[in-house]
Design a protein around this motif. Structure first.
Motif, PDB file in Angstrom:
ATOM      1  N   SER A  92      39.067  45.708  33.294  1.00  0.00           N
ATOM      2  CA  SER A  92      40.403  46.281  32.905  1.00  0.00           C
ATOM      3  C   SER A  92      40.911  45.932  31.797  1.00  0.00           C
ATOM      4  O   SER A  92      41.681  46.790  31.118  1.00  0.00           O
ATOM      5  CB  SER A  92      41.144  45.283  34.270  1.00  0.00           C
ATOM      6  OG  SER A  92      40.898  43.997  33.931  1.00  0.00           O
ATOM      7  N   ARG A 119      49.155  41.235  31.586  1.00  0.00           N
ATOM      8  CA  ARG A 119      47.914  41.391  31.881  1.00  0.00           C
ATOM      9  C   ARG A 119      46.932  40.711  30.950  1.00  0.00           C
ATOM     10  O   ARG A 119      45.626  41.098  31.149  1.00  0.00           O
ATOM     11  CB  ARG A 119      47.544  42.808  32.426  1.00  0.00           C
ATOM     12  CG  ARG A 119      47.814  42.873  33.923  1.00  0.00           C
ATOM     13  CD  ARG A 119      48.156  44.462  34.252  1.00  0.00           C
ATOM     14  NE  ARG A 119      48.675  44.507  35.721  1.00  0.00           N
ATOM     15  CZ  ARG A 119      50.195  44.216  36.003  1.00  0.00           C
ATOM     16  NH1 ARG A 119      50.956  43.896  34.754  1.00  0.00           N
ATOM     17  NH2 ARG A 119      50.387  44.462  37.073  1.00  0.00           N
ATOM     18  N   ASP A 199      40.489  54.877  39.686  1.00  0.00           N
ATOM     19  CA  ASP A 199      40.607  53.619  38.884  1.00  0.00           C
ATOM     20  C   ASP A 199      40.454  52.621  39.864  1.00  0.00           C
ATOM     21  O   ASP A 199      40.637  51.321  39.269  1.00  0.00           O
ATOM     22  CB  ASP A 199      42.223  53.656  38.242  1.00  0.00           C
ATOM     23  CG  ASP A 199      43.200  53.654  39.135  1.00  0.00           C
ATOM     24  OD1 ASP A 199      42.839  53.679  40.275  1.00  0.00           O
ATOM     25  OD2 ASP A 199      44.400  53.762  38.574  1.00  0.00           O
ATOM     26  N   TRP A 202      38.808  49.100  38.262  1.00  0.00           N
ATOM     27  CA  TRP A 202      39.595  48.279  37.606  1.00  0.00           C
ATOM     28  C   TRP A 202      40.491  47.456  38.435  1.00  0.00           C
ATOM     29  O   TRP A 202      40.836  46.526  38.079  1.00  0.00           O
ATOM     30  CB  TRP A 202      39.994  48.959  36.246  1.00  0.00           C
ATOM     31  CG  TRP A 202      38.782  49.463  35.525  1.00  0.00           C
ATOM     32  CD1 TRP A 202      37.621  49.117  34.985  1.00  0.00           C
ATOM     33  CD2 TRP A 202      38.720  50.971  35.538  1.00  0.00           C
ATOM     34  NE1 TRP A 202      36.885  49.817  34.454  1.00  0.00           N
ATOM     35  CE2 TRP A 202      37.482  51.175  34.659  1.00  0.00           C
ATOM     36  CE3 TRP A 202      39.339  52.288  35.714  1.00  0.00           C
ATOM     37  CZ2 TRP A 202      36.854  52.425  34.460  1.00  0.00           C
ATOM     38  CZ3 TRP A 202      38.881  53.405  35.404  1.00  0.00           C
ATOM     39  CH2 TRP A 202      37.868  53.587  34.456  1.00  0.00           C
ATOM     40  N   TRP A 203      41.131  48.372  39.259  1.00  0.00           N
ATOM     41  CA  TRP A 203      42.453  47.759  39.698  1.00  0.00           C
ATOM     42  C   TRP A 203      42.310  47.472  41.318  1.00  0.00           C
ATOM     43  O   TRP A 203      43.312  47.484  41.974  1.00  0.00           O
ATOM     44  CB  TRP A 203      43.657  48.703  39.493  1.00  0.00           C
ATOM     45  CG  TRP A 203      43.632  49.009  37.998  1.00  0.00           C
ATOM     46  CD1 TRP A 203      43.451  50.154  37.432  1.00  0.00           C
ATOM     47  CD2 TRP A 203      43.915  48.076  36.921  1.00  0.00           C
ATOM     48  NE1 TRP A 203      43.692  50.153  36.038  1.00  0.00           N
ATOM     49  CE2 TRP A 203      43.881  48.867  35.615  1.00  0.00           C
ATOM     50  CE3 TRP A 203      44.142  46.576  36.776  1.00  0.00           C
ATOM     51  CZ2 TRP A 203      44.249  48.393  34.383  1.00  0.00           C
ATOM     52  CZ3 TRP A 203      44.126  46.079  35.644  1.00  0.00           C
ATOM     53  CH2 TRP A 203      44.457  46.976  34.317  1.00  0.00           C
TER      54      TRP A 203
END
Length: 268
Positions: A92, A119, A199, A202-203
């Protein structure tokens, strides 16, 4: 780019060494590499599971990237080791770093940048000589100022030998070519094939947590980054190895055997 081009095929091996999220923790990475030097041999594989950059000091974050590049050289210099025996996955943090260099195209760059700061992108900025607070203010100054900044940041990034090349060479996921193992950064949507993920890598941490059945013919899915439940988390079909490096915890590296079980374990 076809999804298959960003997946790393890994030949099966008795030991596939996997390293969890580093988060710019130079000391932890050096400690793990120091122990790994006495264990890793030709015939082994080596996979880093993302989040190499992090929110530490400028020296630690930049040093962690240099340490990765040095150990890659060390491993590849061993007789019998092939370039395909090592893979680096995009985390990420690396996803944010890539987007940061295109932030002048965002319709709301100020909000995007604030989200990145929340983040942990600040340490990455400091590593290349940029002040996070000043950059945050600049993101409200309009497209021209932001475009100039991204050019300056990109230039500073490219001046660090090997850093840009590493970022451009990252894979979205890795898989053993016999289908037995899959390696991801944070998550995986079990309802979609590996080539159909978006995605989620990563998330999609919550999706990873909900995996309770076998994913196709895969014996185990291994991930390197978790928002919660830090430490070695071993379940029937999944394995999470985020020890909390860069956040006060250790860096974890494990060797996975052909049957998906842990055959060796290192902590910083």
């Amino acid at each position: 780019m076809a999804m298959s081009a960003v997946l790393a095929p890994i030949k099966p091996a008795d030991k596939i060494w996997t390293v969890g999220a580093i988060n710019g923790d130079l000391a932890a990475l050096q400690a793990v590499h120091g122990k790994l030097r006495g264990k890793i041999t030709a015939g082994d594989r080596l996979i880093y599971l993302g989040n190499y950059w992090g929110d530490g000091t400028a020296e630690a974050v930049s040093g962690a990237i240099n340490e990765l590049l040095l150990f890659r050289r060390y491993f590849l210099a061993k007789e019998g080791v092939d370039i395909a025996d090592i893979a680096f996955l995009r985390g990420s943090t690396e996803e944010m770093l890539s987007k940061l260099q295109q932030i002048h195209f965002a319709p709301n760059p100020g909000e995007v940048f604030d989200w990145m700061l929340s983040r942990g992108i600040a340490g990455t900025l400091r590593a290349y000589g940029f002040d996070p607070s000043h950059t945050q203010s600049l993101m409200r100054q309009g497209a021209h100022a932001i475009s100039q900044w991204t050019g300056q940041f990109g230039e500073a990034f490219r001046r660090r030998p090997g850093h840009s090349s590493l970022l451009s060479d990252l894979k979205h996921a890795a898989y053993a070519t016999d289908g037995s193992l899959i390696f991801v950064h944070a998550g995986l949507d079990a309802s979609r094939p590996l080539t159909g993920q978006t995605d989620t890598f990563w998330w999609g941490g919550s999706m990873f947590e909900s995996i309770t059945d076998r994913y196709y013919d895969c014996r185990r899915i291994v991930r390197g980054s978790a928002l919660a439940n830090l430490g070695l988390q071993e379940r029937e079909f999944t394995l999470s190895i985020d020890g909390g490096a860069g956040r006060g915890g250790p860096l974890i590296a494990v060797a996975i055997g052909r049957d998906g079980r842990i055959v060796d374990h290192i902590e910083s």
